[in-house]
Design an enzyme around this catalytic site. Structure first.
Site, PDB file in Angstrom:
ATOM      1  N   LYS A 137      -6.280   4.689   5.464  1.00  0.00           N
ATOM      2  CA  LYS A 137      -4.987   3.871   3.966  1.00  0.00           C
ATOM      3  C   LYS A 137      -4.705   5.219   3.132  1.00  0.00           C
ATOM      4  O   LYS A 137      -5.251   6.179   3.167  1.00  0.00           O
ATOM      5  CB  LYS A 137      -6.236   2.989   3.020  1.00  0.00           C
ATOM      6  N   GLY A 161      -5.117 -13.160 -13.535  1.00  0.00           N
ATOM      7  CA  GLY A 161      -3.598 -12.724 -13.052  1.00  0.00           C
ATOM      8  C   GLY A 161      -2.732 -13.458 -12.586  1.00  0.00           C
ATOM      9  O   GLY A 161      -3.020 -13.784 -11.049  1.00  0.00           O
TER      10      GLY A 161
END
Ligand code: NAD
Length: 356
Positions: free
Chosen positions: A81, A180
């Site tokens: 990442k 969400g």
């Protein structure tokens, strides 16, 4: 604070690289957790971190998560990442993205970058002008926005959780509370609505809510009401750490299955859900559709093959839940064990055939 190598040793990282470019102001950290199964693939997050320590902590945690996600999804990829320290709205510009692309390129394919928070498909296109190791662009053969495939995988994982919970496999009349309704949440609502589910949704942006209300007849509740909503499935698709000692006692659902990363605030929260009898589909196992989608670019992108692979999130979730039941361990621990098994098996093959 512990030393960097102590953290790397605890979390098991292979490499962490710090990149700085004075001209563009680039401050980036790339964490390569593991290349045991293949090159380390994981998105780049641009965020206004409060401190450099916080950015480092995030990249270490996220890159480790990618190793586990790829392993459980059966991909020949490792985990990595990147984080860029800065405000994506104010500080992102072409020169900075090019500097970051060159930083990724300097790793010669050990790390492959993609979109994450603060990055767009267009940003990946910019990086690709100087970097071969960036996926998720709009170029020919590029996989573009992964959120639909993430949603589809989450939908398939929910189906497995329904079956495991003894509720059949049909969504007809099943009540799902979605927290969400952004990129993934919206697509998920679309799959659920088409399958006959009843939707309760929340978000902090009224425009997002209006869309799902109008298109799918969803009922809207306030952000904090979503936890105590009487429902069959609670689906976190917004933030991390939302399963914690404050929210778990409020839950009235039978299943938790959503796309958000790092849903459990702490390991104990997974244990608490297990004790409460809530079926939890581990986040990185159920939300792997997006990773499967971008990873497909590396072998020549083929949508049909991607859909077929993402469909199998169903099998992964069922496998993890069955293991959890048979071994009397919480599902998040069963998922970790599955990933660790795959990594250990590859390591032992590599040792067996290592040149002497
Ligand atoms: P997004 O930013 O498009 O959507 C998130 C939504 O959550 C937004 O609409 C936002 O307004 C809403 N939100 C924020 N805070 C909230 C709160 N307190 N209460 C209710 N709603 C709130 O992000 P996304 O791409 O849809 O991703 C959703 C989650 O899934 C994230 O955790 C992300 O890390 C994870 N995920 C996404 C993908 C992908 O393909 N996009 C892949 C794997 C995991």
């Amino acid at each position: 604070m512990t030393g960097i190598f102590e953290d790397l040793s605890t979390l098991g990282h292979e490499q962490v690289c710090f990149f700085h470019d004075k001209e563009t102001g680039l401050k980036a950290i790339i964490g390569i957790h593991s290349t045991v199964l293949g090159p380390a693939l994981g998105g780049c997050r641009m965020w206004k971190y409060a401190s450099e320590q916080e950015a480092l902590k995030d990249v270490l945690r996220l890159s480790r998560g990618m190793t586990y996600k790829a392993a459980v999804a059966g991909l020949k990829l490792g985990g990595g990442k990147a984080v860029i320290i800065g405000d994506a709205r104010a500080d992102k510009n072409e020169k900075l993205l090019l500097a970051f692309g060159k930083a990724v390129q300097s790793l010669n394919g050990r790390y492959i970058t993609a979109e994450d928070v603060g990055m767009t498909v267009k940003d990946i296109d910019t990086m690709r002008t100087v970097c071969d190791s960036a996926v998720g662009g709009s170029n020919e053969g590029g996989s573009g926005d992964p959120s639909d495939m993430t949603a589809f995988g989450t939908f398939r994982g929910m189906k497995a959780a329904l079956k495991f919970a003894g509720m059949g496999e049909s969504f007809e009349g099943v009540k799902v509370a979605v927290q969400g309704v952004g990129n993934v949440g919206y697509h998920l609502c679309s799959y659920l609505s088409a399958a006959g589910a009843k939707l309760v949704v929340t978000d902090i942006y009224p425009e997002q809510l209006k869309k799902v209300q109008e298109q799918f007849g969803a009922t809207v509740v306030a952000p904090d009401e979503i936890y105590s909503t009487d429902c069959d499935i609670f689906s976190p698709c917004a933030l991390g750490a939302i399963l914690n000692s404050r929210t778990i006692p409020m839950l009235k659902c039978k299943i938790v299955a959503g796309s958000a990363n790092n849903q459990l605030e702490a390991n104990e929260d997974g244990i608490e859900l297990f004790k409460k009898g809530v079926v939890y589909a581990p986040d990185y196992a159920i939300n792997a559709g997006g990773l499967i989608n971008v990873a497909a670019e590396l072998d020549g992108y083929n949508k049909e093959a991607v859909v077929s692979k993402v469909t199998k999130v169903y099998d992964t979730i069922l496998d993890v839940l069955e293991t959890s039941k048979n071994k009397s361990i919480p599902p998040h621990e069963a998922a970790d064990a599955l990933a660790e098994q795959k990594l250990a098996a590859k390591k032992s093959v590599d040792r067996a055939f290592a040149p002497v």
